[in-house]
Design a protein around this motif. Structure first.
Motif, short mmCIF file in Angstrom:
data_model
loop_
_atom_site.label_atom_id
_atom_site.label_comp_id
_atom_site.label_asym_id
_atom_site.label_seq_id
_atom_site.Cartn_x
_atom_site.Cartn_y
_atom_site.Cartn_z
N MET A 19 0.83 -1.21 0.00
CA MET A 19 0.00 0.00 0.00
C MET A 19 0.87 1.26 0.00
SD MET A 19 -3.26 -1.01 2.44
CE MET A 19 -3.43 0.65 2.98
N LEU A 20 1.93 1.27 0.77
CA LEU A 20 2.84 2.41 0.81
C LEU A 20 3.47 2.64 -0.56
CD1 LEU A 20 4.34 4.61 2.43
CD2 LEU A 20 6.06 2.87 2.96
N THR A 21 3.87 1.56 -1.21
CA THR A 21 4.44 1.66 -2.56
C THR A 21 3.42 2.23 -3.53
OG1 THR A 21 5.88 -0.22 -2.11
CG2 THR A 21 5.54 0.36 -4.42
N LEU A 22 2.18 1.80 -3.43
CA LEU A 22 1.11 2.33 -4.28
C LEU A 22 0.96 3.83 -4.06
CD1 LEU A 22 -1.25 1.83 -6.26
CD2 LEU A 22 -2.69 1.43 -4.24
N TRP A 23 0.97 4.26 -2.81
CA TRP A 23 0.84 5.69 -2.49
C TRP A 23 1.99 6.49 -3.10
CZ3 TRP A 23 -2.90 8.65 -0.48
CH2 TRP A 23 -2.56 9.95 -0.12
N VAL A 24 3.20 5.97 -2.95
CA VAL A 24 4.37 6.68 -3.49
C VAL A 24 4.28 6.76 -5.01
CG1 VAL A 24 6.89 6.52 -3.80
CG2 VAL A 24 5.88 6.15 -1.54
N LEU A 25 3.94 5.66 -5.66
CA LEU A 25 3.83 5.66 -7.12
C LEU A 25 2.73 6.60 -7.60
CD1 LEU A 25 4.32 1.87 -7.90
CD2 LEU A 25 5.94 3.72 -8.32
N SER A 26 1.62 6.65 -6.88
CA SER A 26 0.51 7.51 -7.26
C SER A 26 0.80 8.98 -6.97
CB SER A 26 -0.76 7.10 -6.52
OG SER A 26 -1.19 5.86 -6.97
N SER A 27 1.79 9.25 -6.15
CA SER A 27 2.14 10.63 -5.82
C SER A 27 3.10 11.25 -6.82
CB SER A 27 2.76 10.69 -4.42
OG SER A 27 1.85 10.25 -3.46
N ARG A 28 3.61 10.43 -7.72
CA ARG A 28 4.55 10.94 -8.72
C ARG A 28 3.79 11.77 -9.75
NH1 ARG A 28 8.20 6.10 -10.68
NH2 ARG A 28 9.57 7.81 -11.24
N THR A 29 4.38 12.88 -10.14
CA THR A 29 3.73 13.73 -11.14
C THR A 29 3.71 13.02 -12.49
OG1 THR A 29 5.80 14.82 -11.70
CG2 THR A 29 4.44 15.85 -10.00
N GLY A 30 2.86 13.52 -13.38
CA GLY A 30 2.69 12.88 -14.68
C GLY A 30 3.98 12.74 -15.46
N ASP A 31 4.89 13.74 -15.38
CA ASP A 31 6.13 13.65 -16.15
C ASP A 31 7.15 12.72 -15.49
OD1 ASP A 31 5.72 15.83 -14.41
OD2 ASP A 31 7.55 16.82 -15.07
N GLU A 32 6.93 12.30 -14.25
CA GLU A 32 7.83 11.35 -13.59
C GLU A 32 7.42 9.91 -13.89
OE1 GLU A 32 7.36 12.49 -9.51
OE2 GLU A 32 9.26 13.53 -9.50
N THR A 33 6.20 9.72 -14.34
CA THR A 33 5.68 8.38 -14.59
C THR A 33 6.12 7.94 -15.98
OG1 THR A 33 3.77 8.93 -13.25
CG2 THR A 33 3.59 6.99 -14.64
N GLN A 34 6.94 6.92 -16.03
CA GLN A 34 7.46 6.47 -17.31
C GLN A 34 7.09 5.01 -17.53
OE1 GLN A 34 11.54 7.41 -17.85
NE2 GLN A 34 11.27 9.55 -17.33
N LEU A 35 6.17 4.79 -18.45
CA LEU A 35 5.80 3.45 -18.86
C LEU A 35 6.23 3.28 -20.30
CD1 LEU A 35 2.20 3.19 -17.36
CD2 LEU A 35 4.23 1.99 -16.58
N PRO A 36 6.44 2.05 -20.74
CA PRO A 36 6.83 1.86 -22.14
C PRO A 36 5.72 2.37 -23.07
CG PRO A 36 6.56 -0.25 -20.99
CD PRO A 36 6.33 0.83 -20.00
N PRO A 37 6.10 2.82 -24.26
CA PRO A 37 5.11 3.36 -25.19
C PRO A 37 4.29 2.24 -25.86
CG PRO A 37 7.27 3.42 -26.19
CD PRO A 37 7.46 2.93 -24.80
N ILE A 38 3.65 1.45 -25.04
CA ILE A 38 2.82 0.34 -25.51
C ILE A 38 1.38 0.70 -25.19
CG2 ILE A 38 2.30 -2.12 -25.20
CD1 ILE A 38 5.20 -2.44 -24.19
N PRO A 39 0.47 0.49 -26.15
CA PRO A 39 -0.94 0.79 -25.85
C PRO A 39 -1.42 0.01 -24.63
CG PRO A 39 -0.65 0.28 -28.19
CD PRO A 39 0.66 0.00 -27.50
N MET A 40 -2.13 0.70 -23.76
CA MET A 40 -2.71 0.11 -22.55
C MET A 40 -1.68 -0.34 -21.52
SD MET A 40 -5.86 0.43 -23.37
CE MET A 40 -7.06 -0.63 -22.65
N ALA A 41 -0.45 0.13 -21.61
CA ALA A 41 0.60 -0.26 -20.66
C ALA A 41 0.19 0.10 -19.23
CB ALA A 41 1.93 0.38 -21.00
#
Length: 136
Positions: A19-41
């Protein structure tokens, strides 16, 4: 084969760290969130993360005892908790700069991952049974 810990405290602490990890990940701003450029990643990430979280919660409740043989109730409790956490996560993201949140498809991926985690745990729960004495 080594068996996983059977003490409920281990699984509770693991779930709380999830849960703590989820909170930290959800607190990252949009430009800090890096997922691969795959549809629906992002949906795959939600699914996988909640699959793991529901497995941890299932293990905690199973090791706790009262729900050990009441699978339908255990699944219901886990699904309500995971669905609630998923929606609260969406609300949290809506207040994070650069994130949108309140995405029903992200929440659906959370719930589906939670269900998959329950079903996988149901198949693997015997790993948490006490060892049987094979010498006697």
């Amino acid at each position: 084969m080594p068996r996983p810990p059977r003490h409920p405290l281990f699984w509770l602490v693991s779930f709380l760290l999830w849960m703590l990890t989820l909170w930290v990940l959800s607190s990252r701003t949009g430009d800090e969130t890096q997922l691969p450029p795959i549809p629906m990643a992002d949906k795959v990430a939600h699914f996988g993360f909640f699959l793991g979280g529901s497995g941890l919660l299932c293990a905690f409740l199973y090791c706790l005892g009262p729900l050990r043989s009441r699978w339908k109730l255990l699944f219901l409790v886990v699904m309500v908790v995971m669905g609630s956490i998923g929606w609260l996560d969406e609300i949290h993201q809506s207040y994070t700069p650069g994130r949108f949140g309140k995405d029903p498809y992200d929440w659906l991926a959370d719930v589906t991952g939670g269900l998959a985690g329950c079903l996988i745990f149901r198949r693997m729960h015997t790993l948490l049974h006490p060892r049987e004495n094979k010498n006697g």
